[in-house]
Design a protein around this motif. Sequence first.
Motif, PDB file in Angstrom:
ATOM      1  N   ILE A 167      37.014  -1.799 -79.504  1.00 40.69           N
ATOM      2  CA  ILE A 167      37.665  -2.369 -80.690  1.00 40.69           C
ATOM      3  C   ILE A 167      37.663  -3.889 -80.608  1.00 40.69           C
ATOM      4  O   ILE A 167      37.329  -4.579 -81.571  1.00 40.69           O
ATOM      5  CB  ILE A 167      39.095  -1.811 -80.830  1.00 40.69           C
ATOM      6  N   TYR A 168      38.017  -4.427 -79.437  1.00 39.47           N
ATOM      7  CA  TYR A 168      38.045  -5.879 -79.249  1.00 39.47           C
ATOM      8  C   TYR A 168      36.666  -6.485 -79.480  1.00 39.47           C
ATOM      9  O   TYR A 168      36.521  -7.501 -80.157  1.00 39.47           O
ATOM     10  CB  TYR A 168      38.542  -6.204 -77.833  1.00 39.47           C
ATOM     11  N   LEU A 169      35.634  -5.851 -78.920  1.00 37.69           N
ATOM     12  CA  LEU A 169      34.280  -6.382 -79.062  1.00 37.69           C
ATOM     13  C   LEU A 169      33.792  -6.318 -80.504  1.00 37.69           C
ATOM     14  O   LEU A 169      33.028  -7.166 -80.948  1.00 37.69           O
ATOM     15  CB  LEU A 169      33.319  -5.645 -78.127  1.00 37.69           C
ATOM     16  N   LEU A 170      34.228  -5.305 -81.252  1.00 34.84           N
ATOM     17  CA  LEU A 170      33.848  -5.205 -82.658  1.00 34.84           C
ATOM     18  C   LEU A 170      34.574  -6.228 -83.519  1.00 34.84           C
ATOM     19  O   LEU A 170      33.999  -6.819 -84.423  1.00 34.84           O
ATOM     20  CB  LEU A 170      34.140  -3.798 -83.191  1.00 34.84           C
ATOM     21  N   ILE A 171      35.849  -6.437 -83.238  1.00 38.71           N
ATOM     22  CA  ILE A 171      36.672  -7.326 -84.062  1.00 38.71           C
ATOM     23  C   ILE A 171      36.492  -8.789 -83.690  1.00 38.71           C
ATOM     24  O   ILE A 171      36.555  -9.667 -84.548  1.00 38.71           O
ATOM     25  CB  ILE A 171      38.159  -6.918 -83.948  1.00 38.71           C
ATOM     26  N   SER A 172      36.226  -9.068 -82.444  1.00 40.84           N
ATOM     27  CA  SER A 172      36.168 -10.438 -81.944  1.00 40.84           C
ATOM     28  C   SER A 172      35.231 -11.356 -82.735  1.00 40.84           C
ATOM     29  O   SER A 172      35.627 -12.457 -83.107  1.00 40.84           O
ATOM     30  CB  SER A 172      35.792 -10.430 -80.471  1.00 40.84           C
ATOM     31  N   PRO A 173      33.984 -10.960 -83.034  1.00 38.99           N
ATOM     32  CA  PRO A 173      33.108 -11.862 -83.810  1.00 38.99           C
ATOM     33  C   PRO A 173      33.671 -12.167 -85.198  1.00 38.99           C
ATOM     34  O   PRO A 173      33.580 -13.301 -85.668  1.00 38.99           O
ATOM     35  CB  PRO A 173      31.792 -11.085 -83.905  1.00 38.99           C
ATOM     36  N   ALA A 174      34.277 -11.191 -85.825  1.00 36.90           N
ATOM     37  CA  ALA A 174      34.860 -11.410 -87.149  1.00 36.90           C
ATOM     38  C   ALA A 174      36.028 -12.393 -87.059  1.00 36.90           C
ATOM     39  O   ALA A 174      36.192 -13.248 -87.931  1.00 36.90           O
ATOM     40  CB  ALA A 174      35.323 -10.082 -87.750  1.00 36.90           C
ATOM     41  N   LEU A 175      36.823 -12.281 -86.019  1.00 35.33           N
ATOM     42  CA  LEU A 175      37.941 -13.206 -85.841  1.00 35.33           C
ATOM     43  C   LEU A 175      37.459 -14.632 -85.622  1.00 35.33           C
ATOM     44  O   LEU A 175      38.034 -15.583 -86.152  1.00 35.33           O
ATOM     45  CB  LEU A 175      38.812 -12.770 -84.662  1.00 35.33           C
ATOM     46  N   ARG A 176      36.393 -14.788 -84.849  1.00 32.67           N
ATOM     47  CA  ARG A 176      35.855 -16.141 -84.621  1.00 32.67           C
ATOM     48  C   ARG A 176      35.348 -16.754 -85.927  1.00 32.67           C
ATOM     49  O   ARG A 176      35.567 -17.934 -86.189  1.00 32.67           O
ATOM     50  CB  ARG A 176      34.754 -16.093 -83.570  1.00 32.67           C
ATOM     51  N   ARG A 177      34.670 -15.954 -86.755  1.00 35.00           N
ATOM     52  CA  ARG A 177      34.202 -16.468 -88.052  1.00 35.00           C
ATOM     53  C   ARG A 177      35.380 -16.868 -88.924  1.00 35.00           C
ATOM     54  O   ARG A 177      35.364 -17.907 -89.587  1.00 35.00           O
ATOM     55  CB  ARG A 177      33.343 -15.423 -88.749  1.00 35.00           C
ATOM     56  N   PHE A 178      36.442 -16.051 -88.928  1.00 37.69           N
ATOM     57  CA  PHE A 178      37.620 -16.338 -89.713  1.00 37.69           C
ATOM     58  C   PHE A 178      38.306 -17.617 -89.231  1.00 37.69           C
ATOM     59  O   PHE A 178      38.712 -18.453 -90.049  1.00 37.69           O
ATOM     60  CB  PHE A 178      38.601 -15.154 -89.636  1.00 37.69           C
TER      61      PHE A 178
END
Length: 128
Positions: free
Chosen positions: A111-122
């Motif tokens: 879950i962390y690996l999936l969400i992490s890139p989206a959080l960085r873009r945000f």
Amino acid sequence: MSKLEANLILFLLQNRCRVKSRAIGISMVPQIFPGDSITLEPALSEPEPGDILVYKALDKLVVHRLLTLKGKQNEILILKGDNNPLADSPVCKDRIIGRVTDIKPGIRRAIYLLISPALRRFQKLLSR
């Protein structure tokens, strides 16, 4: 981890038992994620830089990587969480109770690996 759980792990490691536990916290990301299963074994041999050790800090247990040994007899250890900007306060060798010998990924890692890139873009969008 409750104080009772920490004391049980401490007791088992001091009595030369292998312990499996779930990691909490993010100080060791990306090596250890919250929810990963970690195997802890008693610290019976001399620690070496790079080892992931378990030490007692007040009423909790800390799992961090050994950076270096200091002192005339290597009795002072400098440890640091992989995800922390600074090293921990120096730790006396007698507070080391074990080492991590195995890490099995938990579901939170995915879950962390999936969400992490989206959080960085945000975060980039917010910083503009």
